[in-house]
Design an enzyme around this catalytic site. Structure first.
Site, short mmCIF file in Angstrom:
data_model
loop_
_atom_site.label_atom_id
_atom_site.label_comp_id
_atom_site.label_asym_id
_atom_site.label_seq_id
_atom_site.Cartn_x
_atom_site.Cartn_y
_atom_site.Cartn_z
N GLY A 53 4.29 5.19 -6.11
CA GLY A 53 3.67 4.14 -6.89
C GLY A 53 2.33 4.64 -7.41
N HIS A 55 -0.55 3.50 -7.40
CA HIS A 55 -1.76 3.23 -6.63
C HIS A 55 -1.65 3.72 -5.19
CE1 HIS A 55 -3.58 0.73 -9.73
NE2 HIS A 55 -2.34 0.30 -9.97
N SER A 56 -0.68 4.57 -4.91
CA SER A 56 -0.39 4.83 -3.50
C SER A 56 -1.29 5.89 -2.86
CB SER A 56 1.08 5.25 -3.34
OG SER A 56 1.31 6.46 -4.03
N ASN A 57 -1.53 5.69 -1.57
CA ASN A 57 -2.25 6.69 -0.77
C ASN A 57 -1.41 7.96 -0.66
OD1 ASN A 57 -4.31 4.89 -0.27
ND2 ASN A 57 -3.48 4.19 1.68
N HIS A 58 -0.10 7.79 -0.71
CA HIS A 58 0.81 8.94 -0.65
C HIS A 58 0.54 9.90 -1.82
CE1 HIS A 58 4.48 11.27 -0.17
NE2 HIS A 58 4.87 10.93 -1.38
#
Ligand SMILES: *Cc1c(COP(=O)(O)O)cnc(C)c1O
Length: 279
Positions: A53, A55-58
């Protein structure tokens, strides 16, 4: 690294932080990615592909680690409207800045990609990614390699009977379960409405230790990244008291779960909170 956390609930509460402190790699994502990095080394490839996504931290951790390890990195992003660079999130801008190549796909194609089981199926959905030479990192690092990476870190939790972890895909919990001994309980605090998917992930990734897992499902509120005044207060209060970032999406929910259990008398004595957040 273990740090003692002062608290008003009468708990002997500790925080397990990562020993990795590089920017964006301080939380759980680095540990999950490490397993895929090892897999890339074994296969003598320097290319990783992931899906994420915007906005992901990943995505943030994937970009930081790829850059540090000088890997060729490709990320498939949910939402083809985001091709328009004026709509880029901070995480997308960071990924581009770290040299990650991006493909944008529709939400429908992204859902299909999640379900795809072979490289050929994935390549049919996203033909412009370098599939031939790459190791594929599923969304959020969900998978056996992710668990292997977490397992090493999880050994540091061995002195605690109760371990609280914010839980999305369940991969981090599965890693702690794999390292768990028989007196340990791993308490996953669900941050989105996906209890069935988490149970499935635990069943697949840590089947022999399922009985040591407990899923706490009262902290979803109105869904992923939703927030409440109480979560905001918890985030502000414990960020200050403990001098770490308590975000409202993940960590504040885990803190609230620990606090609720202590206040209701369900939990006494020692407990470990895992610091999953990567800034
Ligand atoms: C991604 C993330 C989690 C969830 O980890 P899973 O392994 O997907 O369960 C928890 N906390 C933070 C801060 C995260 O960024």
């Amino acid at each position: 690294m273990l740090l003692q956390l002062p608290n008003p609930w009468g708990l002997d509460l500790w925080l397990l932080k990562s020993n990795e402190t590089a920017p964006h790699l301080g939380g759980n994502k680095f540990h999950k990615l490490r397993g895929y990095l090892e897999s890339a080394k074994r296969r003598s490839t320097g290319t990783l592909i992931t899906m994420a996504g915007a906005h992901s931290n990943h995505l943030r951790a994937f970009a930081a680690l790829s850059r540090r390890e000088q890997l060729r990195a490709h990320a498939i992003i949910r939402g083809d409207e985001l091709r328009d660079y004026t709509r880029h999130s901070a995480e997308l801008r960071f990924a581009l800045d770290q040299g990650v190549d991006l493909s944008f796909v529709s939400r429908a194609a992204y859902r299909e990609l999640r379900e795809a089981v072979s490289t050929a199926d994935r390549a049919a959905l996203v033909p412009d990614a370098p599939w031939r030479e790459a190791v594929f990192v599923p969304e959020g690092g969900l998978g056996a390699e992710g668990v292997t990476g977490v397992k090493d870190w999880a050994r540091e939790a061995s002195g605690f009977e109760h371990v609280f972890i914010a839980c999305a895909t369940g991969t981090t919990c599965a890693g702690f379960l794999q390292a768990a001994h028989e007196n340990q309980k791993i308490c996953g605090v669900a941050v989105l409405e996906n209890a069935a998917a988490i149970e499935r992930a635990i069943h697949l990734l840590a089947p022999e230790h399922e009985s040591r897992f407990e899923l706490l499902n009262d902290y979803v509120f109105s869904g992923f990244a939703s927030t409440t005044d109480e979560l905001k207060v918890i985030a502000a209060e414990y960020s200050t008291l403990w001098q770490i970032t308590i975000d409202t999406t993940y960590m504040a929910r885990a803190v609230k779960a620990v606090r609720d259990r202590a206040m209701s008398g369900k939990h006494k004595g020692r407990a470990l909170l895992v610091y999953t957040y990567n800034e």
